[in-house]
Design a protein around this motif. Structure first.
Motif, PDB file in Angstrom:
ATOM      1  N   VAL A  11       0.873  -1.178   0.000  1.00  0.00           N
ATOM      2  CA  VAL A  11       0.000   0.000   0.000  1.00  0.00           C
ATOM      3  C   VAL A  11       0.901   1.216   0.000  1.00  0.00           C
ATOM      4  O   VAL A  11       1.679   1.420   0.935  1.00  0.00           O
ATOM      5  CB  VAL A  11      -0.943   0.002   1.221  1.00  0.00           C
ATOM      6  N   LYS A  19      -3.011   5.692   3.571  1.00  0.00           N
ATOM      7  CA  LYS A  19      -2.435   4.343   3.552  1.00  0.00           C
ATOM      8  C   LYS A  19      -2.788   3.552   4.818  1.00  0.00           C
ATOM      9  O   LYS A  19      -3.290   2.432   4.727  1.00  0.00           O
ATOM     10  CB  LYS A  19      -0.907   4.420   3.404  1.00  0.00           C
ATOM     11  N   SER A  20      -2.526   4.123   5.978  1.00  0.00           N
ATOM     12  CA  SER A  20      -2.791   3.421   7.247  1.00  0.00           C
ATOM     13  C   SER A  20      -4.280   3.166   7.436  1.00  0.00           C
ATOM     14  O   SER A  20      -4.677   2.092   7.902  1.00  0.00           O
ATOM     15  CB  SER A  20      -2.260   4.232   8.425  1.00  0.00           C
ATOM     16  N   ILE A  23      -5.310   0.178   5.222  1.00  0.00           N
ATOM     17  CA  ILE A  23      -4.893  -1.108   5.787  1.00  0.00           C
ATOM     18  C   ILE A  23      -5.759  -1.467   6.992  1.00  0.00           C
ATOM     19  O   ILE A  23      -6.201  -2.611   7.133  1.00  0.00           O
ATOM     20  CB  ILE A  23      -3.397  -1.098   6.157  1.00  0.00           C
ATOM     21  N   THR A  36       0.728   0.380  11.647  1.00  0.00           N
ATOM     22  CA  THR A  36       0.901  -0.568  10.552  1.00  0.00           C
ATOM     23  C   THR A  36       2.382  -0.811  10.263  1.00  0.00           C
ATOM     24  O   THR A  36       2.779  -0.955   9.132  1.00  0.00           O
ATOM     25  CB  THR A  36       0.188  -0.061   9.278  1.00  0.00           C
ATOM     26  N   GLU A  61       2.845  -1.240   4.250  1.00  0.00           N
ATOM     27  CA  GLU A  61       2.711   0.181   3.937  1.00  0.00           C
ATOM     28  C   GLU A  61       4.060   0.787   3.589  1.00  0.00           C
ATOM     29  O   GLU A  61       5.049   0.546   4.287  1.00  0.00           O
ATOM     30  CB  GLU A  61       2.113   0.921   5.139  1.00  0.00           C
TER      31      GLU A  61
END
Length: 165
Positions: A11, A19-20, A23, A36, A61
């Motif tokens: 990601v 991104k976080s 996820i 993450t 990530e």
């Protein structure tokens, strides 16, 4: 027969592109970003073409600013996050796609609940989709990510299966 598969999913996106959150939504069904660091595992069971697949997804990530070819090379596919309220994220995403055409990439346009503040929307994403043959999804972390993830997995399985025929 159940096919067991483990896939690495990277990601990526610029800082603050979601991104976080993505996820966390995919792995834990919460839009609240959780730590993450390292790999986050998610198990998914899907059926396609009468075949059952037990897929272990390993989410990783990586900020777009610190991209590593070594890490990308082992990815089954890439989820490229863009923030619809930040045109720079779309420009950086297109640059990444242009330079990484050998990877399977899906654009996830984050913050779709903030369309009133958007700097880009479907018309701009459609241009990139057509130009580079990549799929995109508009996503809001208040929604369930599972339907989008299942669509991405089915798309990837179809491509991998067809290549192996």
């Amino acid at each position: 027969m159940i096919h067991k598969i483990i896939w690495k999913v990277t990601v990526i996106g610029i800082k603050n592109s979601g991104k976080s959150s993505l996820i966390s939504s995919a792995a834990f069904k919460t839009g609240t970003p959780l730590s993450t660091r390292g790999f986050i595992r998610k198990k998914v069971n899907i059926e396609i073409g009468g075949e059952e697949y037990d897929i272990g997804l390993l989410f990783f990530e990586m900020p777009l600013e610190t991209i590593s070819d070594k890490m990308l090379s082992k990815s089954t596919f890439i989820l490229l996050t863009t923030d619809i309220t930040n045109m720079r994220s779309l420009i950086e995403a297109e640059n990444f796609i242009k330079n990484n055409s050998n990877n399977e990439i899906f654009i996830i346009a984050m913050k779709s609940d903030m369309r009133y503040k958007s700097e880009f929307w479907s018309p701009e994403l459609d241009k990139i989709k057509k130009k580079y043959n990549v799929m995109y999804y508009l996503y809001n972390t208040e929604e369930d990510f599972c339907p989008l993830l299942n669509d991405i997995l089915k798309n990837s399985l179809g491509k991998i299966y067809n290549q192996n025929k």
